[in-house]
Design a protein around this motif. Sequence first.
Motif, PDB file in Angstrom:
ATOM      1  N   LEU B 195      -9.343   7.040 -16.598  1.00  0.00           N
ATOM      2  CA  LEU B 195      -8.567   8.227 -15.982  1.00  0.00           C
ATOM      3  C   LEU B 195      -8.268   8.066 -14.343  1.00  0.00           C
ATOM      4  N   VAL B 196      -9.770   7.989 -13.929  1.00  0.00           N
ATOM      5  CA  VAL B 196     -10.120   7.782 -12.484  1.00  0.00           C
ATOM      6  C   VAL B 196      -9.180   6.736 -11.806  1.00  0.00           C
ATOM      7  N   ILE B 197      -9.284   5.597 -12.529  1.00  0.00           N
ATOM      8  CA  ILE B 197      -8.530   4.463 -12.139  1.00  0.00           C
ATOM      9  C   ILE B 197      -6.968   4.678 -12.116  1.00  0.00           C
ATOM     10  N   LEU B 198      -6.673   5.451 -13.486  1.00  0.00           N
ATOM     11  CA  LEU B 198      -5.068   5.569 -13.253  1.00  0.00           C
ATOM     12  C   LEU B 198      -4.698   6.645 -12.239  1.00  0.00           C
ATOM     13  N   LEU B 199      -5.566   7.762 -11.996  1.00  0.00           N
ATOM     14  CA  LEU B 199      -5.438   8.527 -10.875  1.00  0.00           C
ATOM     15  C   LEU B 199      -5.071   7.894  -9.467  1.00  0.00           C
ATOM     16  N   VAL B 200      -6.225   6.792  -9.399  1.00  0.00           N
ATOM     17  CA  VAL B 200      -6.186   6.326  -7.987  1.00  0.00           C
ATOM     18  C   VAL B 200      -5.277   5.485  -7.709  1.00  0.00           C
ATOM     19  N   VAL B 201      -4.975   4.649  -8.929  1.00  0.00           N
ATOM     20  CA  VAL B 201      -3.402   3.788  -8.753  1.00  0.00           C
ATOM     21  C   VAL B 201      -2.381   4.620  -8.584  1.00  0.00           C
ATOM     22  N   GLY B 202      -2.203   5.589  -9.271  1.00  0.00           N
ATOM     23  CA  GLY B 202      -0.761   6.541  -9.215  1.00  0.00           C
ATOM     24  C   GLY B 202      -1.097   6.872  -7.952  1.00  0.00           C
ATOM     25  N   GLY B 203      -1.982   7.553  -7.497  1.00  0.00           N
ATOM     26  CA  GLY B 203      -2.180   7.936  -6.071  1.00  0.00           C
ATOM     27  C   GLY B 203      -1.685   6.885  -4.918  1.00  0.00           C
ATOM     28  N   SER B 204      -2.276   5.772  -5.252  1.00  0.00           N
ATOM     29  CA  SER B 204      -2.242   4.464  -4.251  1.00  0.00           C
ATOM     30  C   SER B 204      -0.557   4.129  -4.264  1.00  0.00           C
ATOM     31  N   VAL B 205       0.028   4.244  -5.560  1.00  0.00           N
ATOM     32  CA  VAL B 205       1.443   3.962  -5.908  1.00  0.00           C
ATOM     33  C   VAL B 205       2.270   4.829  -5.090  1.00  0.00           C
ATOM     34  N   TRP B 206       2.054   6.249  -5.344  1.00  0.00           N
ATOM     35  CA  TRP B 206       2.512   7.330  -4.873  1.00  0.00           C
ATOM     36  C   TRP B 206       2.730   7.113  -3.001  1.00  0.00           C
ATOM     37  N   ALA B 207       1.502   6.907  -2.585  1.00  0.00           N
ATOM     38  CA  ALA B 207       1.245   6.800  -1.157  1.00  0.00           C
ATOM     39  C   ALA B 207       2.151   5.664  -0.866  1.00  0.00           C
ATOM     40  N   VAL B 208       2.128   4.577  -1.563  1.00  0.00           N
ATOM     41  CA  VAL B 208       2.774   3.456  -0.875  1.00  0.00           C
ATOM     42  C   VAL B 208       4.258   3.790  -0.875  1.00  0.00           C
ATOM     43  N   PHE B 209       4.624   4.287  -2.079  1.00  0.00           N
ATOM     44  CA  PHE B 209       6.079   4.617  -2.186  1.00  0.00           C
ATOM     45  C   PHE B 209       6.391   5.682  -1.166  1.00  0.00           C
ATOM     46  N   SER B 210       5.586   6.812  -0.993  1.00  0.00           N
ATOM     47  CA  SER B 210       6.023   7.695  -0.163  1.00  0.00           C
ATOM     48  C   SER B 210       5.971   7.184   1.457  1.00  0.00           C
ATOM     49  N   TYR B 211       4.960   6.638   1.467  1.00  0.00           N
ATOM     50  CA  TYR B 211       4.949   5.821   2.927  1.00  0.00           C
ATOM     51  C   TYR B 211       6.059   4.800   3.216  1.00  0.00           C
ATOM     52  N   THR B 212       6.481   3.954   2.286  1.00  0.00           N
ATOM     53  CA  THR B 212       7.699   3.330   2.460  1.00  0.00           C
ATOM     54  C   THR B 212       8.902   3.949   2.607  1.00  0.00           C
ATOM     55  N   GLY B 213       8.932   5.044   1.682  1.00  0.00           N
ATOM     56  CA  GLY B 213      10.147   6.149   2.078  1.00  0.00           C
ATOM     57  C   GLY B 213      10.056   6.486   3.399  1.00  0.00           C
ATOM     58  N   GLN B 214       9.130   6.850   3.881  1.00  0.00           N
ATOM     59  CA  GLN B 214       9.059   7.463   5.214  1.00  0.00           C
ATOM     60  C   GLN B 214       9.314   6.241   6.296  1.00  0.00           C
ATOM     61  N   LEU B 215       8.779   5.342   5.937  1.00  0.00           N
ATOM     62  CA  LEU B 215       9.063   4.028   6.901  1.00  0.00           C
ATOM     63  C   LEU B 215      10.536   3.951   6.917  1.00  0.00           C
ATOM     64  N   GLU B 216      11.306   3.896   5.769  1.00  0.00           N
ATOM     65  CA  GLU B 216      12.734   3.588   5.551  1.00  0.00           C
ATOM     66  C   GLU B 216      13.215   4.896   6.420  1.00  0.00           C
ATOM     67  N   GLN B 217      12.928   5.822   6.113  1.00  0.00           N
ATOM     68  CA  GLN B 217      13.615   7.195   6.817  1.00  0.00           C
ATOM     69  C   GLN B 217      13.454   7.048   8.091  1.00  0.00           C
ATOM     70  N   ALA B 218      12.176   6.701   8.567  1.00  0.00           N
ATOM     71  CA  ALA B 218      11.967   6.574  10.062  1.00  0.00           C
ATOM     72  C   ALA B 218      12.822   5.466  10.780  1.00  0.00           C
ATOM     73  N   ARG B 219      13.113   4.465  10.077  1.00  0.00           N
ATOM     74  CA  ARG B 219      13.772   3.223  10.404  1.00  0.00           C
ATOM     75  C   ARG B 219      15.197   3.737  10.516  1.00  0.00           C
ATOM     76  N   LYS B 220      15.653   4.638   9.679  1.00  0.00           N
ATOM     77  CA  LYS B 220      16.982   5.194   9.543  1.00  0.00           C
ATOM     78  C   LYS B 220      17.215   6.057  10.994  1.00  0.00           C
ATOM     79  N   GLU B 221      16.263   6.710  11.172  1.00  0.00           N
ATOM     80  CA  GLU B 221      16.332   7.818  12.170  1.00  0.00           C
ATOM     81  C   GLU B 221      16.569   6.949  13.665  1.00  0.00           C
TER      82      GLU B 221
END
Lengths: 148, 502
Positions: B195-221
């Motif tokens: 569960l912990v690993i799943l959470l961590v991996v999920g969190g990391s994936v979320w962070a990566v996606f959200s960071y990538t999203g924000q990067l993309e957003q920032a790039r667009k801006e």
Amino acid sequence: MNKQARPVSIVMIEDDEGHGRLIEKNIRRAGVHNEIVPFVNGGDALRYLLGDDNSGEVSAGRQLLILLDLNLPDITGIDILEKLKNNVHTRRSPVVVLTTTDDAREIQRCYDLGANVYITKPVNYEDFANAIRQLGLFFAVMQVPETT
Amino acid sequence: MPISSLSFVRVTILSILIGLAALLAIVAVNLWLVRQAAVYSATVAIATGERAAIVELRNTLDDAETGQRGYLLTDGNQAYLAPYNEARRRVRENRDRLAALTKNDPAMANDVAKLIPITDAKLAELQKTIDLFSAGQREASLKLVNTDLGKRLMDEARELFATMVGRSEARIDAATQSQKDSIDALQWVTIGGALVILLVVGGSVWAVFSYTGQLEQARKEVSTLNVNLEQRVRERTADLGRANEEIQRFAYIVTHDLRAPLVNIMGFTSELETSLASIQSYIKQHIDEAAHDEVAKQAQIAVLEEVPEAVSFIRSSTRKMDGLINAILKLSREGRRALRPEWISLDTLFKTAAANLQHQIDDAGGAVNIDTRVSTLVSDRMALEQIVGNLLDNAVKYRAPDRALRIQIRAHETRGQRIIVEVEDNGRGIAARDHERVFDLFRRSGAQDTPGEGIGLAHVRSMVRNLGGEITLRSQIEQGTTMQLNLPRDLRAILATQTGAA
């Protein structure tokens, strides 16, 4: 100027009275003694040249030489030029545009509309006086047709 | 929630560490539990062995008694003596084996220690009855049996066996239970860790996606901003162009309107002079008559001295004013001139400009050095020639009298499709406070010992700006001046943006 029966009148349309007076003086110095009819605005000049009805019939039979400044307070000289050259009675009267503008497009425009001579007023007075005297000498030998 | 790159890195590293820790914990717990399981298995094995040994001992003891009873009951049938003897031997064997198995277990060892005299006594009692019976003393033998000694011993032994078996079974149960518990624990730890690993991996994936999203957003801006910026620059350039045009139109109108009355002043001054001349000649003719008349004398002074003086002042002032107005007119006319972009070889242009001034440069004992690192640019030839000519002219005009004139013309490319042209001299220089002022109309710097109206540099700046460029200067007083032009490589691009935005 031709010394025929009907004397040539010089119609001077110039809003600056000082300029007008100087032009007159220098033309006289060149030995031109014809009547000079001065106007300080376009409206009065057009009324004199085309009459109250704008038909131009008043000018029929006159011998006119028109000195025209382009910068007038009421109507632009270009408009006056256009009207004169489009009127059957005045279109043959020589129009000398005498103005401060030396803009190439303006000059072209005036000739397109039928101006006979375009002279830019020289900047300093000596040249100015000289130019007007020479213009006077030119007037003295110039044939002006009778308007029909 | 915006993620900064630093916090993203922190979160990611933290997640990885947490995941790693969870994994390590799972592995460690697993190892420990496997070890525990081994321990429990060993315990169970030992306890089972003990139990088997105890049961075996009890059985062999029973067998020995059964053999004895059979022998006695059958009145000495030898067939029952063989199992008895066999059992008797095995009792000792089993007892030794049990003692060996339990020697590390104090409680068991204690019980085994108690069991040894009991079994010895029991065996002795059995042997004695058999011995008596064999010796023919049947009565004595049965009597011995009837003493219940054997039964008592047997009961004691059974009680001990039961205790020992119970203990062994309890151990087996405990170990089994522990093993079960540890298997459960292993399961839970594994599930928890997963569960912990799943959470961590999920969190990391979320962070990566959200960071990538924000990067993309920032790039667009950023790209939107860039577009906006370009748009704004275009608008500003157009505004500037319009403002410049307006100023030039204004200058043009003002100069024309100013010139008209000036022509009058000059004209009538001339007229005045002409009139004055005739008055003067009249006065001169009547000069003798005036000698005695005070009024005539004053008129004479006025006509011959004061009026001509006044007229000459009017003349010089109007001439000066005429010069100033003409300068403005020249500037405005230059601004109104349509630019004709064409390919220009800078090197040739510099050489021509220098050649035009060669005479003055030679007079000053000077030299011009040209270093062109740009072959061509697209600009208005006439304006550029005037600009360079004017700058060279100034270099010659404002040279330092105490040293040979050195002029350096350089040109090189710079970022953004721009070209830098520098005209450096070793002349008298410009004081820092005048660095901006020299570009103003009618302003000059330093000793006013050379003729000039203060138009040149104003004119140059106006032309440079028309070409989409800018002019600046570096100068040290008494050291020299460097005029720097920053020009677009291609004037057409500038004109296109101006007309495009206008």
